[in-house]
Design a protein around this motif. Structure first.
Motif, PDB file in Angstrom:
ATOM      1  N   ALA A   1     -72.313  51.593 -38.188  1.00 51.46           N
ATOM      2  CA  ALA A   1     -72.520  52.537 -39.287  1.00 51.46           C
ATOM      3  C   ALA A   1     -71.315  53.443 -39.506  1.00 51.46           C
ATOM      4  O   ALA A   1     -71.038  53.873 -40.630  1.00 51.46           O
ATOM      5  CB  ALA A   1     -73.770  53.377 -39.012  1.00 51.46           C
ATOM      6  N   ASP A   2     -70.582  53.720 -38.444  1.00 50.55           N
ATOM      7  CA  ASP A   2     -69.405  54.588 -38.573  1.00 50.55           C
ATOM      8  C   ASP A   2     -68.138  53.815 -38.956  1.00 50.55           C
ATOM      9  O   ASP A   2     -67.048  54.398 -39.015  1.00 50.55           O
ATOM     10  CB  ASP A   2     -69.173  55.365 -37.277  1.00 50.55           C
ATOM     11  N   GLY A   3     -68.286  52.520 -39.217  1.00 53.16           N
ATOM     12  CA  GLY A   3     -67.143  51.710 -39.617  1.00 53.16           C
ATOM     13  C   GLY A   3     -66.398  51.070 -38.469  1.00 53.16           C
ATOM     14  O   GLY A   3     -65.477  50.265 -38.697  1.00 53.16           O
ATOM     15  N   SER A   4     -66.764  51.398 -37.229  1.00 47.63           N
ATOM     16  CA  SER A   4     -66.109  50.759 -36.086  1.00 47.63           C
ATOM     17  C   SER A   4     -66.577  49.314 -35.961  1.00 47.63           C
ATOM     18  O   SER A   4     -67.631  48.927 -36.482  1.00 47.63           O
ATOM     19  CB  SER A   4     -66.411  51.526 -34.795  1.00 47.63           C
ATOM     20  N   VAL A   5     -65.801  48.504 -35.273  1.00 44.48           N
ATOM     21  CA  VAL A   5     -66.119  47.084 -35.155  1.00 44.48           C
ATOM     22  C   VAL A   5     -66.090  46.653 -33.698  1.00 44.48           C
ATOM     23  O   VAL A   5     -65.385  47.234 -32.866  1.00 44.48           O
ATOM     24  CB  VAL A   5     -65.124  46.227 -35.970  1.00 44.48           C
ATOM     25  N   ALA A   6     -66.882  45.631 -33.395  1.00 43.40           N
ATOM     26  CA  ALA A   6     -66.918  45.031 -32.062  1.00 43.40           C
ATOM     27  C   ALA A   6     -67.317  43.575 -32.210  1.00 43.40           C
ATOM     28  O   ALA A   6     -68.036  43.209 -33.150  1.00 43.40           O
ATOM     29  CB  ALA A   6     -67.917  45.763 -31.169  1.00 43.40           C
ATOM     30  N   PRO A   7     -66.862  42.699 -31.309  1.00 39.11           N
ATOM     31  CA  PRO A   7     -67.226  41.288 -31.428  1.00 39.11           C
ATOM     32  C   PRO A   7     -68.734  41.085 -31.490  1.00 39.11           C
ATOM     33  O   PRO A   7     -69.496  41.730 -30.757  1.00 39.11           O
ATOM     34  CB  PRO A   7     -66.638  40.674 -30.158  1.00 39.11           C
ATOM     35  N   MET A   8     -69.185  40.217 -32.380  1.00 39.11           N
ATOM     36  CA  MET A   8     -70.602  39.911 -32.512  1.00 39.11           C
ATOM     37  C   MET A   8     -71.128  39.336 -31.204  1.00 39.11           C
ATOM     38  O   MET A   8     -70.465  38.521 -30.557  1.00 39.11           O
ATOM     39  CB  MET A   8     -70.799  38.898 -33.650  1.00 39.11           C
TER      40      MET A   8
ATOM     41  N   GLY B   1     -73.268  42.025 -42.625  1.00 36.27           N
ATOM     42  CA  GLY B   1     -72.828  42.996 -41.633  1.00 36.27           C
ATOM     43  C   GLY B   1     -71.774  42.464 -40.685  1.00 36.27           C
ATOM     44  O   GLY B   1     -71.552  43.046 -39.614  1.00 36.27           O
ATOM     45  N   ILE B   2     -71.108  41.374 -41.061  1.00 35.57           N
ATOM     46  CA  ILE B   2     -70.111  40.728 -40.210  1.00 35.57           C
ATOM     47  C   ILE B   2     -68.728  40.867 -40.845  1.00 35.57           C
ATOM     48  O   ILE B   2     -68.542  40.546 -42.028  1.00 35.57           O
ATOM     49  CB  ILE B   2     -70.422  39.225 -40.018  1.00 35.57           C
ATOM     50  N   LEU B   3     -67.792  41.337 -40.083  1.00 35.41           N
ATOM     51  CA  LEU B   3     -66.398  41.324 -40.498  1.00 35.41           C
ATOM     52  C   LEU B   3     -65.770  40.067 -39.906  1.00 35.41           C
ATOM     53  O   LEU B   3     -65.561  39.971 -38.696  1.00 35.41           O
ATOM     54  CB  LEU B   3     -65.672  42.582 -40.011  1.00 35.41           C
ATOM     55  N   LEU B   4     -65.516  39.090 -40.753  1.00 34.86           N
ATOM     56  CA  LEU B   4     -64.920  37.828 -40.317  1.00 34.86           C
ATOM     57  C   LEU B   4     -63.409  37.988 -40.376  1.00 34.86           C
ATOM     58  O   LEU B   4     -62.843  38.224 -41.450  1.00 34.86           O
ATOM     59  CB  LEU B   4     -65.378  36.695 -41.227  1.00 34.86           C
TER      60      LEU B   4
ATOM     61  N   LEU C   1     -48.602  50.607 -30.792  1.00 35.23           N
ATOM     62  CA  LEU C   1     -50.000  50.192 -30.916  1.00 35.23           C
ATOM     63  C   LEU C   1     -50.264  49.001 -30.002  1.00 35.23           C
ATOM     64  O   LEU C   1     -49.510  48.031 -29.984  1.00 35.23           O
ATOM     65  CB  LEU C   1     -50.324  49.797 -32.355  1.00 35.23           C
ATOM     66  N   GLU C   2     -51.357  49.065 -29.261  1.00 38.43           N
ATOM     67  CA  GLU C   2     -51.744  47.988 -28.370  1.00 38.43           C
ATOM     68  C   GLU C   2     -53.250  47.794 -28.428  1.00 38.43           C
ATOM     69  O   GLU C   2     -53.993  48.663 -28.891  1.00 38.43           O
ATOM     70  CB  GLU C   2     -51.336  48.296 -26.918  1.00 38.43           C
ATOM     71  N   GLY C   3     -53.708  46.640 -27.949  1.00 40.34           N
ATOM     72  CA  GLY C   3     -55.140  46.398 -27.808  1.00 40.34           C
ATOM     73  C   GLY C   3     -55.905  46.593 -29.101  1.00 40.34           C
ATOM     74  O   GLY C   3     -55.502  46.135 -30.174  1.00 40.34           O
ATOM     75  N   ASP C   4     -57.027  47.328 -29.013  1.00 42.81           N
ATOM     76  CA  ASP C   4     -57.885  47.519 -30.173  1.00 42.81           C
ATOM     77  C   ASP C   4     -57.177  48.286 -31.289  1.00 42.81           C
ATOM     78  O   ASP C   4     -57.463  48.065 -32.474  1.00 42.81           O
ATOM     79  CB  ASP C   4     -59.157  48.270 -29.773  1.00 42.81           C
ATOM     80  N   ALA C   5     -56.270  49.180 -30.937  1.00 44.36           N
ATOM     81  CA  ALA C   5     -55.557  49.950 -31.964  1.00 44.36           C
ATOM     82  C   ALA C   5     -54.688  49.033 -32.819  1.00 44.36           C
ATOM     83  O   ALA C   5     -54.638  49.178 -34.048  1.00 44.36           O
ATOM     84  CB  ALA C   5     -54.713  51.038 -31.317  1.00 44.36           C
ATOM     85  N   LEU C   6     -54.023  48.080 -32.187  1.00 43.75           N
ATOM     86  CA  LEU C   6     -53.224  47.118 -32.939  1.00 43.75           C
ATOM     87  C   LEU C   6     -54.126  46.213 -33.775  1.00 43.75           C
ATOM     88  O   LEU C   6     -53.861  45.970 -34.952  1.00 43.75           O
ATOM     89  CB  LEU C   6     -52.371  46.282 -31.983  1.00 43.75           C
ATOM     90  N   ARG C   7     -55.216  45.748 -33.177  1.00 43.23           N
ATOM     91  CA  ARG C   7     -56.166  44.913 -33.916  1.00 43.23           C
ATOM     92  C   ARG C   7     -56.697  45.642 -35.144  1.00 43.23           C
ATOM     93  O   ARG C   7     -56.750  45.095 -36.249  1.00 43.23           O
ATOM     94  CB  ARG C   7     -57.326  44.534 -33.000  1.00 43.23           C
ATOM     95  N   ASP C   8     -57.078  46.900 -34.972  1.00 44.19           N
ATOM     96  CA  ASP C   8     -57.702  47.641 -36.063  1.00 44.19           C
ATOM     97  C   ASP C   8     -56.718  48.010 -37.166  1.00 44.19           C
ATOM     98  O   ASP C   8     -57.135  48.329 -38.289  1.00 44.19           O
ATOM     99  CB  ASP C   8     -58.393  48.893 -35.519  1.00 44.19           C
ATOM    100  N   TYR C   9     -55.421  47.952 -36.877  1.00 41.36           N
ATOM    101  CA  TYR C   9     -54.415  48.182 -37.914  1.00 41.36           C
ATOM    102  C   TYR C   9     -54.519  47.099 -38.999  1.00 41.36           C
ATOM    103  O   TYR C   9     -54.286  47.369 -40.184  1.00 41.36           O
ATOM    104  CB  TYR C   9     -53.019  48.171 -37.281  1.00 41.36           C
TER     105      TYR C   9
ATOM    106  N   ILE D   1     -57.357  44.551 -39.085  1.00 41.19           N
ATOM    107  CA  ILE D   1     -58.568  43.732 -39.101  1.00 41.19           C
ATOM    108  C   ILE D   1     -59.338  43.766 -40.415  1.00 41.19           C
ATOM    109  O   ILE D   1     -59.981  42.787 -40.792  1.00 41.19           O
ATOM    110  CB  ILE D   1     -59.493  44.105 -37.918  1.00 41.19           C
ATOM    111  N   TRP D   2     -59.269  44.854 -41.170  1.00 37.66           N
ATOM    112  CA  TRP D   2     -60.010  44.890 -42.426  1.00 37.66           C
ATOM    113  C   TRP D   2     -59.339  44.075 -43.531  1.00 37.66           C
ATOM    114  O   TRP D   2     -59.928  43.860 -44.582  1.00 37.66           O
ATOM    115  CB  TRP D   2     -60.215  46.329 -42.890  1.00 37.66           C
TER     116      TRP D   2
END
Length: 430
Positions: free
Chosen positions: A131-138, A215-218, A417-425, A427-428
């Motif tokens: 709901a807050d816009g964060s993402v995690a693997p299904m 509800g899936i970010l592919l 940027l590393e890990g999730d921070a790099l991914r989130d740069y 992913i959308w």
């Protein structure tokens, strides 16, 4: 909703940009956009000095033009879709247009009386959106490689993609779960080069939009989950001769022992330009988290038969299915530019009679014949691409110079940027 047209093009970041237009545009027509769209970076920063974008020359228009015969059913209610080419105010092709670069590459092969054909395999991961816009693997605890059904996809989004693809006329050949969870493969039917990539970019956009309804970010990012496998974009190539037959075919059998001069020249071209190609086919920082030794990803400068450890796989299927599979790319690339680069380097291999190194005999885990791989980072890959002037000139000097310029800025923007921070740069968008 009344009928409308969604006209789009695939930009330098591999983002689909365009407009919704009225039904009156459902013919051979066009619409204008700002040329410095090619100056926009991932963070929406406008890079004023990006070459050939004319940011400092008044931010002029370019025109997206399309052929009415290429308008097709969309996946939104009452909406048709089309892709097109970009032209300046004088009617000249914009040199940064990736689709035009692929058309030029196909035309260069046309002088050999051959028409390139391609089948595309895409891999992607599914993420849940909170709901807050964060993402995690299904979460798919029952998922397995080659899995199908609700254990592989408890959200049911792949069924929705399949159904929407059928409605929109996409020729989807398979959906299956990949080796890592929640990772999936989508394979599209063979077609002539430009038509196949048009299909791929529209399918990728459709799949992401349909998944988001569930509800899936592919994401087609090359390495969105640390510790799990990467996602690739595999190009399966062949050539149709004037008789319509597969020009790579030598008989009912395939594999390295049955390659003709055309096949050998193509592979030799890819081996000669291996390091330069990485800068086009693997164009994001995360691409080099995927491109690693012993990762079955296209890292090594090698080729072979039915061997997933090599970059270029010569299919053991012969006859009409004879093909060459290039396995380095990931779907963060612009597929028009990537395929154009592959076709141009293959053509150079044939025309210049590059020598073909021996096939890989090692297992690519502990034993490797290949003498080198690709760069260790996007920054180094841009150096390799810049050094490969033959590739850059064949692809298009303006397009290549712009690509290198923008990617070097991307290296700076993602520094630290590393890990999730790099991914989130990314992913959308990917």
């Amino acid at each position: 909703m009344p009928d409308r047209l969604r006209a789009m093009f695939c930009d330098h970041l591999s983002l689909m940009r365009g407009k919704y237009l009225p039904a009156s545009k459902m013919k051979s027509d066009g619409t204008r956009l700002a040329r410095p769209t090619f100056s926009v970076h991932w963070d929406k920063d406008l890079i004023l000095d990006a070459p050939h974008t004319m940011c400092r020359e008044g931010i002029p228009d370019m025109e997206l033009r399309w052929d009415g015969d290429e308008i097709r059913e969309g996946w939104e209610p009452g909406t048709k879709v089309v892709t097109g080419d970009l032209f300046d105010s004088a009617g000249n092709s914009v040199p940064l247009c990736p689709r035009s670069a692929l058309k030029r590459a196909a035309a260069d092969w046309g002088r050999h009386r051959l028409s390139p054909k391609v089948g595309v395999e895409l891999e992607a991961y599914a993420f849940r959106v909170a709901a807050d816009g964060s993402v995690a693997p299904m979460h798919a605890p029952g998922g397995i490689v080659y899995g199908t059904g609700p254990f592989a996809d408890p959200a049911g989004f792949t069924d929705a993609i399949w159904n929407r693809a059928a409605t929109a006329g996409f020729r989807l050949e398979l959906i299956t779960a990949e080796y890592d969870t929640p990772q999936y493969e989508f394979t599209l039917a063979y077609d002539h080069a430009v038509k196949a990539v048009d299909e791929m970019v529209l399918f990728r956009q459709m799949a992401r939009e349909v998944a988001l309804e569930h509800g899936i970010l592919l994401t087609f990012l090359p390495k969105p989950v640390a510790g799990k496998g990467g996602s690739g974009l595999h190009f399966n190539l062949s050539f149709a001769g004037q008789d319509g037959q597969n020009a790579l075919m030598t008989g009912p059998q395939g594999g390295p022992a049955h390659m003709n001069d055309l096949a050998r020249g193509c592979v030799a071209g890819w081996m000669r330009h291996h390091k330069g190609l990485a800068g086009i086919l693997a164009p994001t920082v995360g691409s080099y988290l995927r491109l690693q030794p012993a990762s079955l990803s296209g890292y090594w400068c090698n080729w072979g038969g039915d061997h997933r450890g090599v970059t270029v796989r010569v299919s053991e299927e012969g006859g009409a299915k004879t093909r060459l599979e290039h396995r380095m790319a990931d779907a963060s690339c612009n597929p028009y530019t990537a395929l154009a680069a592959l076709l141009q380097t293959a053509r150079l291999g044939v025309e210049q009679a590059y020598p073909l190194p021996p096939a890989e005999e090692g297992d690519c885990f502990d034993r490797i014949d290949a003498g080198h791989g690709v760069a260790a980072s996007l920054a180094e890959a841009m150096d390799d691409l810049e050094a490969d002037t033959v590739l850059g000139n064949a692809l298009g000097r303006a397009l290549t110079d712009h690509h290198i310029f923008m990617k070097r800025i991307e290296v700076t923007k993602t520094a630290g940027l590393e890990g999730d921070a790099l991914r989130d740069y990314y992913i959308w968008y990917v």
